[in-house]
Enzyme design. Structure first.
Site, mmCIF file in Angstrom:
data_model
loop_
_atom_site.group_PDB
_atom_site.id
_atom_site.type_symbol
_atom_site.label_atom_id
_atom_site.label_comp_id
_atom_site.label_asym_id
_atom_site.label_seq_id
_atom_site.Cartn_x
_atom_site.Cartn_y
_atom_site.Cartn_z
ATOM 1 N N ARG A 1 0.549 -1.328 0.292
ATOM 2 C CA ARG A 1 0.121 0.034 0.340
ATOM 3 C C ARG A 1 1.606 1.602 -0.235
ATOM 4 O O ARG A 1 0.248 2.326 -0.198
ATOM 5 C CB ARG A 1 -1.210 -0.546 1.141
ATOM 6 C CG ARG A 1 -2.283 -0.996 1.063
ATOM 7 C CD ARG A 1 -2.758 -1.273 2.174
ATOM 8 N NE ARG A 1 -2.215 -2.531 2.932
ATOM 9 C CZ ARG A 1 -2.037 -3.069 4.239
ATOM 10 N NH1 ARG A 1 -3.323 -2.781 5.035
ATOM 11 N NH2 ARG A 1 -0.813 -3.627 4.783
ATOM 12 N N GLN B 1 11.632 -15.114 7.155
ATOM 13 C CA GLN B 1 10.613 -15.785 6.306
ATOM 14 C C GLN B 1 10.348 -15.066 4.375
ATOM 15 O O GLN B 1 9.807 -14.862 4.443
ATOM 16 C CB GLN B 1 8.695 -15.109 6.821
ATOM 17 C CG GLN B 1 7.813 -15.475 6.358
ATOM 18 C CD GLN B 1 6.918 -14.818 6.579
ATOM 19 O OE1 GLN B 1 6.848 -13.613 6.668
ATOM 20 N NE2 GLN B 1 5.523 -15.180 6.402
ATOM 21 N N LYS C 1 36.179 21.606 6.457
ATOM 22 C CA LYS C 1 35.803 19.755 6.046
ATOM 23 C C LYS C 1 37.327 19.169 6.562
ATOM 24 O O LYS C 1 38.390 19.398 5.942
ATOM 25 C CB LYS C 1 36.021 20.044 4.478
ATOM 26 C CG LYS C 1 35.112 18.561 4.138
ATOM 27 C CD LYS C 1 36.219 17.437 3.257
ATOM 28 C CE LYS C 1 37.948 17.526 3.033
ATOM 29 N NZ LYS C 1 38.346 17.050 2.377
ATOM 30 N N ASN D 1 44.390 33.980 13.007
ATOM 31 C CA ASN D 1 43.321 35.148 12.120
ATOM 32 C C ASN D 1 42.344 34.435 10.315
ATOM 33 O O ASN D 1 43.881 34.465 9.615
ATOM 34 C CB ASN D 1 43.261 36.352 11.961
ATOM 35 C CG ASN D 1 42.210 37.343 11.977
ATOM 36 O OD1 ASN D 1 41.592 36.941 10.860
ATOM 37 N ND2 ASN D 1 41.726 37.884 12.850
HETATM 38 C C1 UD1 Z 1 -2.700 -6.095 11.096
HETATM 39 C C2 UD1 Z 1 -3.915 -7.441 11.150
HETATM 40 C C3 UD1 Z 1 -5.111 -6.886 11.325
HETATM 41 C C4 UD1 Z 1 -4.757 -5.292 12.564
HETATM 42 C C5 UD1 Z 1 -3.420 -4.448 11.994
HETATM 43 C C6 UD1 Z 1 -2.984 -2.987 13.458
HETATM 44 C C7 UD1 Z 1 -3.488 -9.056 10.230
HETATM 45 C C8 UD1 Z 1 -4.254 -10.280 9.164
HETATM 46 N N1 UD1 Z 1 -4.324 -8.438 10.122
HETATM 47 O O1 UD1 Z 1 -3.494 -5.718 9.156
HETATM 48 O O2 UD1 Z 1 -5.762 -7.223 12.204
HETATM 49 O O3 UD1 Z 1 -6.149 -4.230 13.114
HETATM 50 O O4 UD1 Z 1 -2.233 -5.097 11.847
HETATM 51 O O5 UD1 Z 1 -2.185 -2.926 12.240
HETATM 52 O O6 UD1 Z 1 -2.347 -10.014 10.620
HETATM 53 N N2 UD1 Z 1 4.230 -9.519 8.085
HETATM 54 C C9 UD1 Z 1 5.527 -10.620 7.632
HETATM 55 N N3 UD1 Z 1 4.749 -11.371 6.938
HETATM 56 C C10 UD1 Z 1 3.939 -11.403 6.283
HETATM 57 C C11 UD1 Z 1 2.373 -10.524 6.106
HETATM 58 C C12 UD1 Z 1 3.257 -9.476 7.390
HETATM 59 O O7 UD1 Z 1 6.287 -10.976 8.731
HETATM 60 O O8 UD1 Z 1 3.645 -12.819 5.640
HETATM 61 C C13 UD1 Z 1 4.012 -8.080 8.498
HETATM 62 C C14 UD1 Z 1 4.464 -6.685 8.027
HETATM 63 O O9 UD1 Z 1 5.827 -6.598 7.391
HETATM 64 C C15 UD1 Z 1 3.922 -5.554 8.552
HETATM 65 C C16 UD1 Z 1 3.133 -6.767 10.160
HETATM 66 O O10 UD1 Z 1 3.698 -7.927 9.475
HETATM 67 O O11 UD1 Z 1 5.130 -5.661 9.555
HETATM 68 C C17 UD1 Z 1 1.816 -6.950 9.451
HETATM 69 O O12 UD1 Z 1 1.185 -6.514 8.556
HETATM 70 P P1 UD1 Z 1 -0.017 -5.899 7.385
HETATM 71 O O13 UD1 Z 1 0.491 -6.143 6.360
HETATM 72 O O14 UD1 Z 1 0.791 -4.482 7.951
HETATM 73 O O15 UD1 Z 1 -0.659 -5.863 8.424
HETATM 74 P P2 UD1 Z 1 -2.249 -5.160 8.414
HETATM 75 O O16 UD1 Z 1 -2.422 -5.613 7.122
HETATM 76 O O17 UD1 Z 1 -1.834 -3.753 9.114
HETATM 77 CA CA CA Z 2 -0.149 -2.940 9.382
#
Ligand code: UD1
Ligand code: CA
Length: 502
Positions: free
Chosen positions: A42, A101, A391, A417
């Protein structure tokens, strides 16, 4: 609680992806996992979300700094995936562990990837390493150590399988909603529903899932394989663990954050900008609290790690960046930008001055419009004035270079100076050379000092000299064409012209 939470991070140790088993007695009962593998679609960026900067450093660095206030760095596990190498490089010095991951199949999948690190290898003797795991989101940097501790303690007191941090938001759009079922003022949690899957009725719920959790480690890993990808994104949602536990008759509770602002995430550039504004205003409040005056704080950009001592005054539109430290009783005037630099007490920085990776001793005066480039070391009470560029140089105590000067690769003593327009010619097109000016020397205006060259103690360089050879102590050096005067020349010329015109 299983074990008292640490309040300070231990010193770092080599961080490795492989998480080796340690003897049970040496382990800490509480681990922190920071999910940071996602791309951040996003944001519409080619780079991973967690390395975008707010408050002057990567979002993830803020989360790690907070996590290591709760447990030692060796018990912090950062899940990396997208741009894993860049992430490791950016925050590796903190001493945290990294877990790869490789494919990012959702937040639930991120915790599956951390199974061995947190729960141990089923076949190995290590058994489970931790009792409790605190899960943080690498994209939500405003969470405080205090809230994390409260969440962890609440979880322990409740003897829950899963505790989530929730918050009431006026605009809950985009967040997972907390579905509670049962009686009482705080009924237990039955499920978390993501925005995309929520019904119109569920979308009206203002209590959101913040993305911070505490799990009982054995319960988590005994049930995590029940997650499925049957949802709008085709991912393993960690949030679905609420429903999984509910069906398994395990306790899921929610702890509401006292300050809803702490849970804000950064999925879009707009959200990120709002977090940056919040962090910087909080920084200004912290400095004001500590006795620093900041005029028009909303116009100043002060990074999170900057330190300023009491009674220093910061004028509007000042930027203090990186690891900058400023002493007491200084005045930093408008439009100055100071980055990774250390200023002593009573330093005056006049408007429009730029200071990078430099040191400035007590009582020095800089600007207006000086440019201190990396490696400048300005002595006590020294002056660097209008349009002076420095520098990799040292300017001794009480020395002055007040106007239109370039001083690079130079070592300048005390009480020197440097006249207007002086230039150290430090570069011969191939390499850099040094200029040394000893104590008490006087460099006349518009001199060019062709390095390598030395000006002795107390020596004079006549104005407009081009100095190519060393000047001994107490000598006068003149390196310019001798002036010749032709008496009456101008008058004779005018008269000759008049005659021509007739
Ligand atoms: C998530 C929650 C949502 C919550 C929100 C709060 C889920 C499914 N949803 O949504 O309920 O309200 O956070 O901010 O968890 N990440 C990984 N591996 C992955 C996917 C994501 O490490 O495979 C990490 C991302 O880098 C990020 C964090 O997990 O730092 C959260 O992922 P993100 O996609 O931002 O979740 P949200 O859509 O915000
Ligand atoms: Ca998030």
């Amino acid at each position: 609680m299983a074990k008292t939470l640490k309040t300070k991070a231990k010193s770092s140790r080599p961080n490795d992806v492989a998480c080796h088993s340690r003897p049970r007695a040496a382990r800490n009962a509480i681990a922190v996992v920071i999910m940071a593998a996602g791309k951040g679609t996003r944001l519409k960026s080619k780079h991973t979300k967690v390395l975008h900067e707010i408050g002057g450093k990567p979002i993830l660095a803020h989360v790690i700094a907070t996590a290591t206030k709760v447990v030692p760095a060796q018990d912090v596990f950062v899940i990396v995936g997208h741009e894993a190498e860049r992430v490791r490089e950016a925050v590796g010095a903190t001493g945290v562990n990294f877990v790869l991951q490789a494919e990012q199949r959702g937040t639930g999948h991120a915790l599956m990837a951390a199974r061995e690190a947190i729960f141990g290898n089923k076949d190995a003797l290590s058994g489970n390493r931790y009792d409790q795991v605190i899960v943080l989101s690498g994209d939500a940097p405003l969470i405080t150590a205090e809230t994390i501790r409260q969440l962890s303690e609440f979880h322990s007191a409740q003897k829950a399988a899963m505790t989530l941090l929730s918050a009431d938001l006026d605009n809950p759009y985009g967040y997972g909603r907390v579905i509670r079922r049962g009686t009482g003022t705080r009924p237990p949690v039955q499920a978390i529903v993501e925005e995309k899957s929520a019904t119109a009725q569920q979308k009206k719920i203002r209590e959101i899932n913040s993305g911070f959790y505490v799990f009982d480690v054995p319960a988590l890993y005994e049930h995590i394989d029940r997650l499925s990808t049957k949802n709008a994104h085709g991912e393993y949602y960690l949030t679905d663990m609420a429903g999984v536990f509910h069906r398994a008759r395990k306790k899921v509770v929610a702890f509401k954050a006292f300050d809803a602002g702490e849970v804000l995430g950064s999925n879009t550039r707009g959200e990120m900008m709002m977090l940056d504004v919040r962090l910087r205003l909080a920084k200004c409040r912290e400095l004001l609290q500590a006795g620093v005056t900041i005029f028009y704080p909303h116009t100043c950009v002060i990074d999170s790690d900057v330190e300023v001592d009491a009674d220093t005054v910061i004028e509007p539109f000042v930027q203090l960046l990186g690891s900058t430290k400023i002493g007491a009783d200084c005045r930093i005037r408008s439009y100055s930008v100071i980055e990774n630099s250390i200023l002593g007490d009573r330093v005056t920085v006049k408007p429009g001055t730029i200071v990078e990776d430099s040191r400035v001793a007590a009582g020095a005066v800089l600007g207006p419009y000086s440019h201190l480039r990396p490696g400048s070391d300005i002595g006590e009470g020294a002056h660097v004035g209008n349009f002076v560029e420095t520098k990799k140089m040292k300017l001794g105590k009480g020395s002055k270079a007040n106007h239109l000067t370039y001083l690079g690769d130079a070592e300048i003593g005390e009480g020197v100076n440097v006249g207007a327009g002086t230039i150290t010619c430090n570069y011969d097109g191939v390499s850099k050379h040094k200029t040394v000016i000893a104590d008490g020397a006087f460099i006349g205006s518009n001199s060019t000092l062709v390095a390598p060259v030395k000006i002795g103690r107390g020596a004079y360089v006549g104005a407009a000299s081009c100095i190519t050879e060393d000047v001994p102590e107490d000598a006068l050096a003149l390196g310019r064409a001798r002036q010749s005067v032709k008496e009456g020349w101008a008058r004779a010329r005018r008269e000759a012209q008049k005659e021509k015109r007739g």
